[in-house]
Each structure stands twice: as structure tokens, then as C-alpha cells.
Design an enzyme around this catalytic site. Structure first.
Site, PDB file in Angstrom:
ATOM      1  N   LYS A 494      17.584  25.839  64.420  1.00 20.90           N
ATOM      2  CA  LYS A 494      19.003  25.808  64.071  1.00 20.90           C
ATOM      3  C   LYS A 494      19.848  26.349  65.232  1.00 20.90           C
ATOM      4  CE  LYS A 494      18.332  30.263  61.873  1.00 20.90           C
ATOM      5  NZ  LYS A 494      17.822  30.902  60.670  1.00 20.90           N
ATOM      6  N   ARG A 592      21.818  35.039  49.178  1.00 21.31           N
ATOM      7  CA  ARG A 592      22.633  34.154  50.014  1.00 21.31           C
ATOM      8  C   ARG A 592      22.593  32.793  49.339  1.00 21.31           C
ATOM      9  NH1 ARG A 592      21.033  33.645  56.317  1.00 21.31           N
ATOM     10  NH2 ARG A 592      19.275  32.507  55.420  1.00 21.31           N
ATOM     11  N   TYR A 718      42.409  43.750  84.330  1.00 18.15           N
ATOM     12  CA  TYR A 718      43.576  43.826  83.459  1.00 18.15           C
ATOM     13  C   TYR A 718      43.805  45.233  82.932  1.00 18.15           C
ATOM     14  CZ  TYR A 718      43.797  38.714  83.052  1.00 18.15           C
ATOM     15  OH  TYR A 718      43.929  37.387  83.309  1.00 18.15           O
ATOM     16  N   MET A 767      38.242  36.325  80.896  1.00 23.48           N
ATOM     17  CA  MET A 767      37.802  35.112  80.222  1.00 23.48           C
ATOM     18  C   MET A 767      36.649  34.432  80.963  1.00 23.48           C
ATOM     19  SD  MET A 767      39.911  31.703  79.122  1.00 23.48           S
ATOM     20  CE  MET A 767      41.092  32.516  78.083  1.00 23.48           C
TER      21      MET A 767
HETATM   22  C1  LIG Z   1      16.753  31.635  60.680  1.00 25.28           C
HETATM   23  C2  LIG Z   1      15.803  31.627  59.591  1.00 25.28           C
HETATM   24  C3  LIG Z   1      14.454  32.006  59.796  1.00 25.28           C
HETATM   25  C4  LIG Z   1      13.925  32.537  61.109  1.00 25.28           C
HETATM   26  O1  LIG Z   1      14.209  33.904  61.238  1.00 25.28           O
HETATM   27  P1  LIG Z   1      13.777  34.744  62.526  1.00 25.28           P
HETATM   28  O2  LIG Z   1      14.074  36.133  62.195  1.00 25.28           O
HETATM   29  O3  LIG Z   1      14.585  34.230  63.655  1.00 25.28           O
HETATM   30  O4  LIG Z   1      12.328  34.482  62.723  1.00 25.28           O
HETATM   31  C5  LIG Z   1      13.579  31.847  58.737  1.00 25.28           C
HETATM   32  N1  LIG Z   1      14.010  31.389  57.535  1.00 25.28           N
HETATM   33  C6  LIG Z   1      15.285  31.046  57.309  1.00 25.28           C
HETATM   34  C7  LIG Z   1      15.676  30.551  55.957  1.00 25.28           C
HETATM   35  C8  LIG Z   1      16.230  31.168  58.310  1.00 25.28           C
HETATM   36  O5  LIG Z   1      17.503  30.848  58.080  1.00 25.28           O
END
Ligand SMILES: *Cc1c(COP(=O)(O)O)cnc(C)c1O
Length: 820
Positions: A494, A592, A718, A767
Site C-alpha cells: 500500500k 478501525r 527565515y 520548502m
Molecule cells: C499496513 C498493514 C499491515 C502491515 O503492517 P507492518 O507493521 O508494516 O508490518 C498489515 N495488515 C494490515 C491490515 C495493514 O493495514
């Protein structure tokens, strides 16, 4: 003949195999162990090695690919199914491969130089090659092939036409060096240095030192830094050594050069006096690693009897770049694999393998310069080249240089373009269609292919996110090795694989045949499908708007509520689609997404006899798997999950995959493994523990744009936030918050690293730029700056986590992938 041919019957004897030989005329000159890298099948011998997967599972594929000779260890293997194949059966296929390599190496009496050490091995090997190539035809380890398999394959490269071999040896566990040493039987052994890298396999530094130096103890001559001499003496290793020992040292000269010394003490030589030689040397670079690697080479050349003049002369143009393949995003769209450092058949073979792994574009182009090695050889090296290119199935071949151009007719790629030199190619470059190609640039150094690369890859922003695919592979293997063989891996890619890139990482995971990929949104899955990823992909946030794409691109939704389940079933009904794989997410405490306990009865009712869907997996997510203070809660989640998942499974006709563990849970909770684990940040070398077992695979780098000397009372940036109290040197570097470098790192709360020195920020982060305090360091405009030398610690310093810093690296920062 390029390579020695061994009759299969002789091989059987060498490796003491019990053999099942159908065709005794078979001859071997190629070693294979990976069906994805099959070339030259005619004389190939396939070793069924035990790796991530069992090599026996690939025998059939290798057989279909044309291989007829196999080394296996399963006595009950169904050999009769492969009617034309010879089988050699041994107790251990890796040992058989190593024994064969050891035997092969002993066919040659020319000198073999072996190199080991925690760092610098590859560069010292390449530099020695550069320094000695004017006088010797040298066989050397391709790239960094230095492992238990790599060394065997490297030794196999040795052939009659060579006059010397240079072999790299790397180990991570006790016992490994003995095997490598027996195989290599070095004449001269070099220890570059010992640091902390991958030290975890060893009990302590002493054990590591004893192990690494085994190679030296077996050599006729050996050499190492003098700073290791006391450790060497303390362990009484001189007496345990066969050969003569040399120790180098160096110091800065007031004139700017350096003074090198080489010592051969009485305990290491049997001579009465310490024999010392000293020489001045001028090197183009001033950083310590550069100097020390160069002196390792100087010492070897002195041991071989070279004069100072020759060494100095050849050292003026040591190859600057590390030898590695770089994968870059090209303009057009295209991908560019940049290997402009050297060109010989063994490195070409590896680069072509890497090209073959790229699926993101339909077409493949190789831009190839003349190969100096092939020209100096008298055998039919061109025939080998022709076959290599034929096997690579290129769509287009671009030849550069007089030798290749002359031989254009030898090659049978559909489209061939020829250019006498790089400049004429550069002139024509804009007229050539590069779109939708994966382009491999493989050029000897003098052809300056980096100019082609510069034109084909767009971003010139000097900040890069470097991803070391070898380390990613290392980490993947590491996590795999922790799991029982039946447990598979779903890898979370992801958010552009945590910022590391999309298809590049997915491609590697596909190559290593992980079970599943997971993305956050359907769009990410669509992008992966479009770049040739055919692994199953789970989508964690399937919005009804994205159903059509999920369907069109064969993605598998995570179903986290009754509402989304009903909507998806309805959509599938409309399409008259059946058995679509879905993944049920249970909320066991994260709160969640997911079904909670009260939702389960209705869920069970819905999934029973529902022909539109097929429940592929049931899973949940742990809220605190990295925090030992909350282990009781994690255990509770594990128990809940197990109970709920079983209950759900009971309502279905077929078993489903169950998965719960993320990176930290893989490290800490074997109870949470079930059928799959979901690996995320650990793939990139981060996680809450075991820092030294997994290696950081991602490095954010930038460069110095300007240097200023400021006086007390001056201010930087700045709002005049950075106040100078004593005369200081301040460097402006090309990274700012628009690149993802957090403003909270300003005014000394962040630090970076320049050639091994920590340097703090000064003033606010701007920036596109920021300033660092480099007072007292010898730095120059253009010097490289590591932005996150210790991501974990730096994230903690501003109250965040490595995940956030990684995914915040802006998309304008060029991603560069390395593959050695
Ligand atoms: C991102 C995610 C993981 C991986 O977690 P890590 O701590 O990066 O290994 C596993 N399961 C779900 C549902 C996630 O969203």
C-alpha cells in the site's frame, strides 16, 4: 571453447552421486538452479536447491525448458516422469554444487585472489580488476556474487583463457567461511575491514573475526588493515596461518597526499625483522572508505611486485561508481536500467536477467557497447554473446562501437540499430521511439553511457530515494526463514510500497512468488495489474465506486461490514459473476475496520450458500504487536481471532486462509502466524526490534548545493532562527518540506550524515532546501548527504514513526533501484 565441458558421468563421480543416467553422452558447462534464469539449456546442469521454495518443485519447469541433467536429493523423486533426463542423487544439493565448483577451481593453476570483509569487498574486487586488467585476463565474481551459491557460480566462471581470478566471499553465519575457503583455495586473501553489518549471526565480535579470517589463514599470502593486527595477535592467528601476513596503514601528508605503509611482522613471516615499506600516494577523493579501499588495492599490488609509478598511474581513474544496476523511471514512459560501469559477458548475463524481470512495459531494448573482454579473447566469445542475446528475446538491439557494428549480421533481433560511437547515438536519440520499453543500458566505461541515461531519465532534482533491492530480498528471505514452511506471505504494498515505489517492489515480490499482495485502494491495484503483476491482490478499502475496476482487474476486496458485503454481492449478481474471492476483516480490538462480535451471526448467515462470493480468507489486525507492555491485549486479540475465524469457517464448505500477523507480530508472536502473515515495513528493514537482522533497504540522499563561512552574529534562514555563535561553515542542501523533510527537523532537531559524520540542521526547514552545520568537516559542493542515517531514531526525535517519514517522501523525489 569458452567453457570446459564435463561429461555427466564425470560430474557424478566428482559429487559422489548415485546416478540415474539415461544419456551418458551429456556434457555440462552451465550451472542452473533457478528456472526463471534459464539460459544455455543444452549443457546445463540443474541443481534442485532448498531456497525460499524447494527446487524439486521446479524440475518439471526446467525439463520443459529443455534441461536434461539434474542434481536432486529426494531419493523417491518420480524420475521416470522425465524420460530423457539424467538424475544425480546426492544427500545435499548445495554441497554437491560447492564440491563441483571446488573441483573446477582446482583445474587451474593461475593465482586466485579472494576478498572478504564487512564492507568494500565489491569495490575492492572491481578496483583490483581495473588495476590488474592491463596485465592479466581475469575471471571475477559477477557483481556481488559472494554467498554460498554465489561463490560456487563465480568459481565456475574460471576458464582456460584466464590468467588470474578474483573472488569475493561474504558470510553471515558461523561455519560458512570454512566452506567458502575450501572452495576458493585462495593464493592471496584480502580482508578489507570489519564492521557491524549483518553481525547478528555471530556470538560476538571475536567469533566474527575468527570466522572471517579463516579465508586468510588458508592463503599463501594475506593482507589486512594494521588496526586489526592486535586482534589478530590476541587470537594467536599467525601461528594458525599457512602463509605470510601483511598489514597496511596510512596517514595524511601535509601536502594533501597520503603516505601508505605495508608491514610484514616476524610473527607473520618467519623473518627476523619487521619488513616495512612506505610510499606516498595521491588519490582523487578524500573520504576514509575511498582511501582505505584504495590502500587495500595498493597493498595487493605491492605484494604482487608492482612499482609505485604504475600503481599511481592506474589509480588516477579508479571507477567512481559502485558497481550496481540502477533501475530508473524514464521519460516517454519507459524504464531505464543503467549499467554503465563495465561490460563483460558475466555482468551482461546478470543485467539481462534483471531486464527479463521487468514486466511494466511490453517491449525490451538493449543498448550495448563493444565489450573489451570479448575482443581480447581468442575463442568464440562472440558466439556466446549471440546466444545470450538470442535467449534474452529482445525487441530491439542498439549496438554502439566499431566492433559490434561490424558484426551486426551475427545478431537476429528483429530490430537492430547500429552506431559507430555514443555521440552518433546521442544525436539520433530523439528520433528513436522509446515509449513502452524497458531499456537496459550496458556499456563499458569509456563509452560514457551515462550521457544516454541522463537523456532518457527525466528528473534532475538532486534528491533521490535509493532502494536497494538486494536488501529487500535479504529481508524477505529473513522473514520467510522465520516462518514454518506451510505459512505463506501476503506483502503489503500500500501507499506505493511504503513510499519505495509501486511496480518495482511488486515485481520483485512476484519474482519471489509470495502468495498475495495487498493495497489500500483499487487504483493502486489497477496500476499494478497494468504493469504486469498477476499475483492475487487484496484491496483494503473497496469503495462501491471502484467495484467496476475491482472486477475488471481481478482484484479481491476486503469486506469489512455487512453494508459493503451486501453491496458487493448485489453488484456481482448484476454481472452474473460467481465465486468472486473476498477477504473478511474482523475487528478484534483495533476498532478501525471490520466485523465485530455482534455482527457475526448475520455475517455467517449471509456467506452460507452465497454463490456470488467465495470467502478466500478471514483476517484481523493487531493494534499493538510491537509493544511488550500491551502483550496481554495482543494475546487476547489472537484468541478472539482464532475463535471467531473457526466459527466462520465452520459455516463454509471449504477451509479458508486465516491471517493476523504484521511485521512486529512476525517477530514476536509465532502464535499469530496461522496460514499467512502480512509483511509490511519489515520488508524495508524497519520494525520495532532486531534492527541488525534486517537491513535498511531505503536511503534518502541529497547533495550540497552551496557552502558559506559565517561569523558570530550572522543568522541562517527565515525568521533569523539559526543563530551563529562562532565562525561556522554552513551547507545548503537540496531537500525541504516539499520533499517530505518534516519542518519539525529544523533548528538542530534533525541531523544528517556526511561521509560518516553526523551534522545538525540549522535554522528553519524551507520548502525546497535546508541548511546544515558542517563546521570542521572537509566537505565540498556536490558531496552526498544521507538524510536518514537512522530512520527509527530520527522519527522518534520528532514524535513520529518511520512509516510516516517513508510515505511522506514526495513523489517528486526520484526513486532509484539498485540490484547487485
Ligand atoms: C499496513 C498493514 C499491515 C502491515 O503492517 P507492518 O507493521 O508494516 O508490518 C498489515 N495488515 C494490515 C491490515 C495493514 O493495514
Amino acid at each position: 571453447m569458452a567453457r570446459k565441458l564435463y561429461p555427466i558421468t564425470e560430474v557424478a563421480e566428482i559429487i559422489s552421486a548415485s546416478s540415474h543416467i539415461i544419456s551418458a553422452q551429456s556434457e555440462i558447462n552451465t550451472l542452473a538452479y533457478d528456472t526463471r534464469r534459464l539460459r544455455f539449456v543444452e549443457h546445463a546442469l540443474f541443481f534442485a536447491l532448498q531456497g525460499l521454495r524447494d527446487g524439486h518443485d521446479f524440475v518439471e519447469q526446467a525439463y520443459l525448458g529443455g534441461i536434461r541433467n539434474f542434481v536432486i536429493h529426494q531419493h523417491d523423486f518420480p524420475m521416470d516422469n522425465f524420460r530423457e533426463a539424467n538424475f544425480l542423487v546426492v544427500p545435499d544439493t548445495l554441497i554437491a554444487l560447492q564440491n563441483l565448483a571446488a573441483y573446477h577451481r582446482r583445474q587451474f593453476s593461475y593465482p586466485v585472489i579472494a576478498i572478504t570483509g564487512s564492507h568494500g569487498k565489491t569495490i575492492v574486487k572491481e578496483w583490483l580488476h581495473h588495476l590488474l586488467a592491463p596485465d592479466f585476463l581475469i575471471a571475477r565474481s559477477p557483481k556481488s556474487y559472494n554467498s554460498q551459491i554465489g561463490v560456487a557460480l563465480s568459481l565456475w566462471e574460471m576458464a582456460d583463457h584466464h590468467q588470474m581470478a578474483i573472488i569475493e566471499a561474504g558470510i553471515s553465519l558461523p561455519g560458512e567461511m570454512e566452506i567458502l575457503t575450501n572452495m576458493i583455495a585462495p593464493d592471496l586473501a584480502v580482508l578489507t575491514g570489519i564492521g557491524a553489518a549483518h553481525a547478528a549471526g555471530f556470538k560476538d565480535d571475536t567469533e566474527k573475526f575468527r570466522e572471517k579470517t579463516r579465508l586468510l589463514r588458508a592463503a599463501k599470502k594475506y593482507v589486512m588493515p594494521e588496526k586489526l593486527f592486535s586482534a589478530w595477535q590476541a587470537e594467536n592467528l599467525s601461528n594458525a596461518s599457512k602463509g605470510e601476513g601483511y598489514f597496511w596503514n596510512w596517514e595524511h601528508e601535509p601536502t594533501g597526499g597520503i603516505n601508505c605503509s605495508l608491514k610484514c611482522p616476524p610473527t607473520c613471516s618467519g623473518a627476523e625483522d619487521v619488513r616495512i615499506m612506505t610510499e606516498p600516494l595521491t588519490l582523487p577523493k578524500k573520504d576514509r572508505f575511498y582511501i582505505e579501499n584504495a590502500i587495500s588495492c595498493w597493498a595487493v599490488l605491492k605484494m604482487l611486485g608492482y612499482s609505485r609509478e604504475i600503481i599511481q598511474d592506474r589509480m588516477t581513474d579508479l571507477p567512481q561508481q559502485e558497481m550496481r544496476l540502477e533501475l530508473k523511471t524514464g521519460i516517454h514512459p519507459s524504464s531505464v536500467i543503467d549499467d554503465t560501469y563495465s561490460n563483460d559477458l558475466s555482468s551482461l548475463r546478470i543485467a539481462l536477467d534483471f531486464l527479463a524481470q521487468q514486466n511494466q512495459h511490453p517491449l525490451k531494448t538493449l543498448v550495448l557497447s563493444d565489450l573489451p573482454e570479448v575482443e581480447t579473447r581468442e575463442d568464440d566469445a562472440y558466439a556466446e554473446l549471440v546466444q545470450l542475446l538470442k535467449d534474452a528475446r529482445l525487441d530491439r538491439l542498439v549496438l554502439v562501437g566499431p566492433e559490434l557494428t561490424k558484426r551486426q549480421a551475427l545478431f537476429d533481433t528483429d530490430e537492430i540499430l547500429s552506431f559507430a560511437d555514443t555521440r552518433s547515438l546521442l544525436e539520433r536519440l530523439p528520433q528513436i521511439a522509446w515509449a513502452n520499453h524497458s531499456i537496459l543500458l550496458k556499456g563499458a566505461r569509456k563509452f560514457g553511457f551515462e550521457r544516454i541515461s541522463a537523456l532518457l531519465t527525466a528528473k534532475s532534482h538532486a534528491t533521490t530515494l535509493e532502494i536497494d533491492l538486494n536488501e529487500v530480498e535479504h529481508n524477505l528471505h529473513y522473514f520467510k526463514s522465520m516462518l514454518p514452511p506451510a505459512v505463506g506471505m501476503m506483502v503489503m504494498v500500500k501507499a506505493f510500497s511504503y513510499g519505495a515505489g509501486s511496480f518495482e517492489i511488486a515485481n520483485l515480490l512476484q519474482y519471489h512468488q509470495v502468495a498475495y499482495l495487498a493495497v489500500a485502494f483499487a487504483d493502486e491495484g489497477v496500476a499494478l495489474r497494468k504493469s504486469g503483476i498477476h499475483l492475487p491482490i487484496m484491496v483494503m478499502n473497496p469503495d462501491p465506486i471502484s467495484f467496476a475496476n475491482i472486477h475488471k482487474y481481478r482484484l479481491e476486496p476486503e469486506i469489512f461490514s455487512q453494508g459493503i458485503l451486501d453491496a458487493w454481492i448485489g453488484w456481482l449478481k448484476n454481472q452474473q459473476e460467481e465465486e468472486w474471492p473476498i477477504h473478511l476483516k474482523l475487528d478484534t480490538g483495533m476498532h478501525r475496520l471490520g466485523f465485530s462480535e455482534d455482527d457475526l451471526p448475520l455475517l455467517m448467515k449471509t456467506i452460507q450458500n452465497q454463490k456470488e462470493i467465495k470467502v478466500k480468507s478471514v483476517f484481523s489486525h493487531l493494534a499493538a504487536s510491537g509493544d511488550s507492555a500491551l502483550d496481554a491485549f495482543t494475546q487476547e486479540q489472537i484468541n478472539k481471532f482464532e475463535g471467531w475465524a473457526k466459527a466462520l469457517e465452520g459455516k463454509l464448505d471449504e477451509p479458508v486462509l486465516k491471517h493476523l500477523a504484521n511485521t512486529d507480530a512476525i517477530m514476536r508472536f509465532p502464535d499469530a502466524y496461522f496460514d499467512l502473515v502480512r509483511l509490511g515495513i519489515g520488508l524495508y528493514g524497519f520494525g520495532s526490534m532486531n534492527k541488525h537482522l534486517i537491513a535498511p533497504a531505503i536511503q534518502l540522499k541529497t547533495h550540497i548545493t552551496q557552502l558559506k563561512t559565517l561569523k558570530p552574529g550572522d543568522t541562517v534562514g527565515y525568521g533569523r532562527k539559526g543563530v551563529i555563535h562562532q565562525e561556522s561553515q554552513i551547507a545548503t542542501i537540496r531537500i525541504g518540506y516539499a520533499d517530505g523533510y518534516d519542518r519539525r527537523f529544523g533548528n538542530g532537531r534533525g541531523y544528517m550524515m556526511i561521509s560518516g559524520h553526523k551534522v545538525p540542521t540549522i535554522g528553519d526547514i524551507c520548502m525546497d532546501m535546508c541548511m546544515i552545520d558542517v563546521t570542521g568537516l572537509h566537505v565540498h559542493i556536490g558531496d552526498e548527504v544521507l538524510v536518514y542515517p537512522d530512520l527509527q531514531e530520527q522519527a522518534a526525535n520528532i514524535g513520529t514513526i518511520p512509516y510516516e517519514l517513508l510515505v511522506n517522501v514526495s513523489q517528486r523525489v526520484k526513486r532509484v533501484y539498485f540490484y547487485n
